[in-house]
Design a protein around this motif. Structure first.
Motif, PDB file in Angstrom:
ATOM      1  N   PHE A   1       0.847  -1.197   0.000  1.00 25.28           N
ATOM      2  CA  PHE A   1       0.000   0.000   0.000  1.00 25.28           C
ATOM      3  C   PHE A   1       0.880   1.243   0.000  1.00 25.28           C
ATOM      4  CE2 PHE A   1      -2.195   3.438   2.144  1.00 25.28           C
ATOM      5  CZ  PHE A   1      -3.493   3.396   1.659  1.00 25.28           C
ATOM      6  N   ALA A   2       1.892   1.248   0.872  1.00 25.70           N
ATOM      7  CA  ALA A   2       2.808   2.384   0.953  1.00 25.70           C
ATOM      8  C   ALA A   2       3.715   2.460  -0.272  1.00 25.70           C
ATOM      9  CB  ALA A   2       3.639   2.298   2.221  1.00 25.70           C
ATOM     10  N   ALA A   3       4.054   1.314  -0.863  1.00 27.61           N
ATOM     11  CA  ALA A   3       4.853   1.331  -2.088  1.00 27.61           C
ATOM     12  C   ALA A   3       4.101   2.023  -3.210  1.00 27.61           C
ATOM     13  CB  ALA A   3       5.223  -0.096  -2.495  1.00 27.61           C
ATOM     14  N   ASP A   4       2.782   1.832  -3.248  1.00 25.98           N
ATOM     15  CA  ASP A   4       1.976   2.553  -4.236  1.00 25.98           C
ATOM     16  C   ASP A   4       2.026   4.058  -3.984  1.00 25.98           C
ATOM     17  OD1 ASP A   4       1.116   0.396  -5.779  1.00 25.98           O
ATOM     18  OD2 ASP A   4      -0.608  -0.002  -4.500  1.00 25.98           O
ATOM     19  N   LEU A   5       2.030   4.456  -2.715  1.00 27.42           N
ATOM     20  CA  LEU A   5       2.180   5.875  -2.390  1.00 27.42           C
ATOM     21  C   LEU A   5       3.549   6.380  -2.838  1.00 27.42           C
ATOM     22  CD1 LEU A   5       0.741   6.052   1.253  1.00 27.42           C
ATOM     23  CD2 LEU A   5      -0.477   6.421  -0.902  1.00 27.42           C
TER      24      LEU A   5
END
Length: 410
Positions: free
Chosen positions: A132-136
């Motif tokens: 999820f944070a990698a997408d951010l």
């Protein structure tokens, strides 16, 4: 030497060599990217902590198990899981889910995402997938690159240096800080996915969990020992913004409170008598378990760049790439590159972007950096990962003493 219980504050001296076990075989020196291992052949070696980037490659490649970590958050995390007034958020890196299973007798490389969610849920964790944070990260790092690229095309040299470097790998960031500080302006200003996850969990996540940030304890589960050093850095202590926004006064908080390696997560589950192999699958407990395929490929060399190029293509042209796989940046060649020409609707002209991907940093990155220093590099964006193959071969992964390699199985 016994690992010390984790205490808040910046970690130094993470990797140590036990003189009683060291044979002076020099294997560690071959895998150290910064020449931080000192000592003559045949004599016990030591680590120069001013040079060490905490990657743990010396440790996982020592044939005598003479090298170890000095910091462990395992005891602290277990205590927090037992505290009914604390919400413990587990931030799971993509490379962990393809390695932790072998610690429980499952085939090497088997994807165990939902089982890991289930086992961690049973232990008391809230699930925050680092994908999820990698997408951010892709949105932030990609947007920053587009800004720098446009400024460069338009002749504005003050908007950010090119080539832009990725900032996901803490060992690489530390390497740049200590060996090439003049190139720090080229480093993306985006936090790594781990640090973004910690920040989100304690700000927006406080609303999702309906808890005050001071009751949230963030634990990242990483394939990387250097992530422990990264999480402890004083600049990653900014969740105070939540309190400022809501008119409440409180002390500031570290984005990520503790880091467990893949090995330590398997230890934790075993100490709690939870068998990953037989755990019920679980889908997660919030939107933080949702993510795209772009975030998933962060764990392998080239993954960050491929995801960034996909995003840049969409933003610049308004269309998805015809083929999402960017084959030239895949594989295990030490340095890979690709050139993409596309029509930039914002500039109204064709733009050619040249990107490079480097892994096994100690053997491959210096020529590229020297070219940049000399002004002869034609790259616009460069991904650097310290470990051979990327995070899947990180210093926190299960240690294989059979003679085979994780990299050979990617």
């Amino acid at each position: 030497m016994t690992a010390t219980t984790y205490q808040p504050g910046e970690i130094s001296g993470l990797i140590e060599i036990q003189a009683a076990k060291c044979k002076g075989c020099d294997a560690c020196k071959k895998f150290c990217p910064t020449g931080a291992i000192e000592g003559a052949s045949g004599a016990a070696h030591r680590v120069d902590h001013d040079k060490c980037v905490g990657c743990g490659q010396c440790m996982i490649n020592c044939p005598f198990d003479a090298i170890e970590e000095t910091h462990s958050a395992l005891e602290t995390v277990i205590k927090k899981l037992a505290d009914k007034n604390t919400t413990v958020v587990g931030i799971i890196a993509p490379a962990v889910r393809v390695a932790v299973g072998e610690e429980f007798g499952l085939p090497r490389g088997e994807l165990v995402t939902k089982k890991l969610y289930g086992a961690m849920n049973q232990a008391g964790f809230k699930i925050f997938d680092c994908n999820f944070a990698a997408d951010l990260t892709i949105m932030e790092e990609g947007s920053e690159f587009i800004h720098r690229l446009h400024a460069n095309v338009q002749g504005d040299k003050d908007a950010g240096a090119l080539p832009q470097f990725t900032s996901c790998c803490p060992a690489w960031v530390r390497y740049l800080e200590t060996k090439y500080p003049s190139l720090l302006p080229n480093l993306s200003t985006a936090k790594s996915p781990q640090q973004m996850a910690g920040t989100v969990a304690k700000t927006y996540g406080a609303k999702v969990y309906n808890m005050a940030p001071e009751q949230i304890f963030t634990v990242s589960v990483m394939p990387c020992t250097a992530k422990k050093v990264e999480a402890s850095r004083p600049e990653f202590n900014d969740a105070w913004s939540y309190h400022k926004e809501h008119g409440r006064h409180a002390d500031s908080y570290q984005d990520v409170d503790a880091v467990l390696t893949t090995r330590e997560m398997s230890q934790l589950l075993k100490l709690l008598n939870i068998d990953l192999a037989t755990a019920d699958e679980f889908d997660g407990d919030s939107l933080f378990a949702e993510y795209t395929g772009a975030g998933t490929i962060f764990g392998a060399t080239g993954g960050v760049m491929e995801a960034a190029v996909r995003t840049a293509h969409k933003v610049l042209t308004g269309e998805e790439m015809a083929r999402l796989e960017l084959e030239p940046v895949r594989g295990l060649q030490g340095v890979k590159d690709a050139e993409i020409t596309l029509f930039d609707k914002h500039l109204g002209q064709n733009v050619t972007v040249k990107v490079a991907v480097v892994h096994d940093m100690g053997n491959n990155v210096e020529p590229l950096l020297n070219d940049i220093m000399a002004g002869t590099s034609d790259y616009h964006f460069i991904e650097v990962m310290n470990c051979a193959g990327g995070c899947v071969n990180g210093g926190g992964q299960p240690i294989d003493r059979s003679g085979s390699s994780w990299v050979g199985n990617i």
